[in-house]
Design a protein around this motif. Sequence first.
Motif, PDB file in Angstrom:
ATOM      1  N   ASP A  22       0.797  -1.230   0.000  1.00  0.00           N
ATOM      2  CA  ASP A  22       0.000   0.000   0.000  1.00  0.00           C
ATOM      3  C   ASP A  22       0.832   1.283   0.000  1.00  0.00           C
ATOM      4  OD1 ASP A  22       0.943  -0.317   2.557  1.00  0.00           O
ATOM      5  OD2 ASP A  22      -0.960   0.130   3.545  1.00  0.00           O
ATOM      6  N   GLU A  23       2.148   1.181   0.100  1.00  0.00           N
ATOM      7  CA  GLU A  23       2.979   2.383   0.046  1.00  0.00           C
ATOM      8  C   GLU A  23       4.408   1.950  -0.253  1.00  0.00           C
ATOM      9  OE1 GLU A  23       4.375   5.679   3.286  1.00  0.00           O
ATOM     10  OE2 GLU A  23       2.218   5.318   3.133  1.00  0.00           O
ATOM     11  N   TRP A  24       4.974   2.421  -1.369  1.00  0.00           N
ATOM     12  CA  TRP A  24       6.335   1.996  -1.696  1.00  0.00           C
ATOM     13  C   TRP A  24       7.094   3.081  -2.444  1.00  0.00           C
ATOM     14  CZ3 TRP A  24       7.810   1.540  -6.859  1.00  0.00           C
ATOM     15  CH2 TRP A  24       6.773   1.497  -7.794  1.00  0.00           C
ATOM     16  N   MET A  41      14.644   3.305 -12.274  1.00  0.00           N
ATOM     17  CA  MET A  41      15.087   1.924 -12.445  1.00  0.00           C
ATOM     18  C   MET A  41      14.508   1.044 -11.339  1.00  0.00           C
ATOM     19  SD  MET A  41      19.119   2.524 -13.361  1.00  0.00           S
ATOM     20  CE  MET A  41      19.440   0.765 -13.306  1.00  0.00           C
ATOM     21  N   HIS A  42      14.552   1.549 -10.109  1.00  0.00           N
ATOM     22  CA  HIS A  42      13.987   0.815  -8.973  1.00  0.00           C
ATOM     23  C   HIS A  42      12.505   0.530  -9.192  1.00  0.00           C
ATOM     24  CE1 HIS A  42      11.717   0.952  -5.123  1.00  0.00           C
ATOM     25  NE2 HIS A  42      12.644   0.119  -4.719  1.00  0.00           N
ATOM     26  N   SER A  43      11.795   1.494  -9.735  1.00  0.00           N
ATOM     27  CA  SER A  43      10.367   1.324  -9.980  1.00  0.00           C
ATOM     28  C   SER A  43      10.108   0.165 -10.944  1.00  0.00           C
ATOM     29  CB  SER A  43       9.774   2.617 -10.544  1.00  0.00           C
ATOM     30  OG  SER A  43       8.414   2.447 -10.854  1.00  0.00           O
ATOM     31  N   VAL A  44      10.897   0.081 -12.006  1.00  0.00           N
ATOM     32  CA  VAL A  44      10.725  -1.004 -12.981  1.00  0.00           C
ATOM     33  C   VAL A  44      11.020  -2.352 -12.341  1.00  0.00           C
ATOM     34  CG1 VAL A  44      11.556  -1.951 -15.174  1.00  0.00           C
ATOM     35  CG2 VAL A  44      11.229   0.518 -14.918  1.00  0.00           C
ATOM     36  N   LEU A  45      12.078  -2.416 -11.538  1.00  0.00           N
ATOM     37  CA  LEU A  45      12.418  -3.660 -10.851  1.00  0.00           C
ATOM     38  C   LEU A  45      11.304  -4.092  -9.907  1.00  0.00           C
ATOM     39  CD1 LEU A  45      16.149  -2.857 -10.007  1.00  0.00           C
ATOM     40  CD2 LEU A  45      15.354  -4.592 -11.620  1.00  0.00           C
ATOM     41  N   ASN A  53       5.119 -11.956  -8.625  1.00  0.00           N
ATOM     42  CA  ASN A  53       4.653 -12.541  -7.365  1.00  0.00           C
ATOM     43  C   ASN A  53       3.159 -12.344  -7.125  1.00  0.00           C
ATOM     44  OD1 ASN A  53       7.064 -13.623  -5.641  1.00  0.00           O
ATOM     45  ND2 ASN A  53       7.821 -11.773  -6.654  1.00  0.00           N
ATOM     46  N   LYS A  54       2.450 -11.824  -8.129  1.00  0.00           N
ATOM     47  CA  LYS A  54       0.987 -11.754  -8.141  1.00  0.00           C
ATOM     48  C   LYS A  54       0.407 -10.905  -6.996  1.00  0.00           C
ATOM     49  CE  LYS A  54       0.731 -16.267 -10.388  1.00  0.00           C
ATOM     50  NZ  LYS A  54       0.192 -17.641 -10.335  1.00  0.00           N
ATOM     51  N   TYR A  55       0.999  -9.743  -6.792  1.00  0.00           N
ATOM     52  CA  TYR A  55       0.389  -8.793  -5.856  1.00  0.00           C
ATOM     53  C   TYR A  55      -0.924  -8.287  -6.444  1.00  0.00           C
ATOM     54  CZ  TYR A  55       4.270  -8.354  -2.570  1.00  0.00           C
ATOM     55  OH  TYR A  55       5.215  -8.595  -1.608  1.00  0.00           O
ATOM     56  N   GLY A  56      -1.899  -8.086  -5.568  1.00  0.00           N
ATOM     57  CA  GLY A  56      -3.198  -7.626  -6.036  1.00  0.00           C
ATOM     58  C   GLY A  56      -3.244  -6.136  -6.318  1.00  0.00           C
ATOM     59  N   MET A  57      -2.406  -5.368  -5.610  1.00  0.00           N
ATOM     60  CA  MET A  57      -2.399  -3.918  -5.797  1.00  0.00           C
ATOM     61  C   MET A  57      -1.070  -3.367  -5.304  1.00  0.00           C
ATOM     62  SD  MET A  57      -5.043  -1.004  -4.348  1.00  0.00           S
ATOM     63  CE  MET A  57      -4.516  -1.198  -2.635  1.00  0.00           C
ATOM     64  N   ALA A  58      -0.610  -2.277  -5.927  1.00  0.00           N
ATOM     65  CA  ALA A  58       0.605  -1.604  -5.479  1.00  0.00           C
ATOM     66  C   ALA A  58       0.407  -0.105  -5.622  1.00  0.00           C
ATOM     67  CB  ALA A  58       1.801  -2.060  -6.300  1.00  0.00           C
ATOM     68  N   CYS A  59       0.541   0.611  -4.523  1.00  0.00           N
ATOM     69  CA  CYS A  59       0.299   2.054  -4.521  1.00  0.00           C
ATOM     70  C   CYS A  59       1.613   2.799  -4.290  1.00  0.00           C
ATOM     71  CB  CYS A  59      -0.686   2.428  -3.415  1.00  0.00           C
ATOM     72  SG  CYS A  59      -2.311   1.686  -3.622  1.00  0.00           S
ATOM     73  N   ARG A  60       2.083   3.482  -5.311  1.00  0.00           N
ATOM     74  CA  ARG A  60       3.325   4.235  -5.173  1.00  0.00           C
ATOM     75  C   ARG A  60       3.085   5.473  -4.305  1.00  0.00           C
ATOM     76  NH1 ARG A  60       8.258   4.526  -7.416  1.00  0.00           N
ATOM     77  NH2 ARG A  60       9.277   6.546  -7.231  1.00  0.00           N
TER      78      ARG A  60
END
Length: 223
Positions: A22-24, A41-45, A53-60
Amino acid sequence: MMAFVKKTMQDAGAVQKPVALDEWNIFATGSKQQVSHVNGMHSVLLLSEMLKNKYGMACRWDLANGWSNGDDHGMFSNGDEPGVSKSNPRPVFYHEYFYQKFLGDRVISSTVQNGTDIYACASSYTSGQLAVAVVNKSATAKPVQISVKNFKAGTRFYWYELTGSNDNGEFSRKVIINGKGPDGEAGGPTDYATLKAYSAVVSGGIRINVPARSVVFLAIDKK
């Protein structure tokens, strides 16, 4: 992390639910790392690993913050960055724009041979094409050859190359896209959405030279 969460839920007899990050962002301070090409670059990785790894959601975290001499999580300038206009995109914006542009409908298995400097995440489109995001984490350029199984390639492949510039040491505040950079002190080219992709014929092999500390987004046409 995902393996731990899944095992913990299984051990507890719980039903597996989608997992959200939820926060990265990166959290390095002192050298303007957070507003740099390296953060892109970190964002792409990280996005690639979340897909694998099949995360359901990722919020930058987050769209805009405070300059704080470059210790700023914001994807866009909040107007307090010296020499940069308000809402000017940071390098990470351009990395995520081109990743989304080149990301297919399905992530597919990919492996990298000969070292750990090169990272790759492959995807395919229901329309038939194939895409690969390639990250060179090292300080030297690397020749890369892409070999594809169970896929009949078309005539050409296309790619965009994102690198830093020579400002601010290893943490350039600029992103250079296919040789084109920003007009100002930071960010990327204003015409990023209309820049022409590099292109080559498939018949000679899908080979590219990936610059030091760079990301290449590549698409292979279908037969």
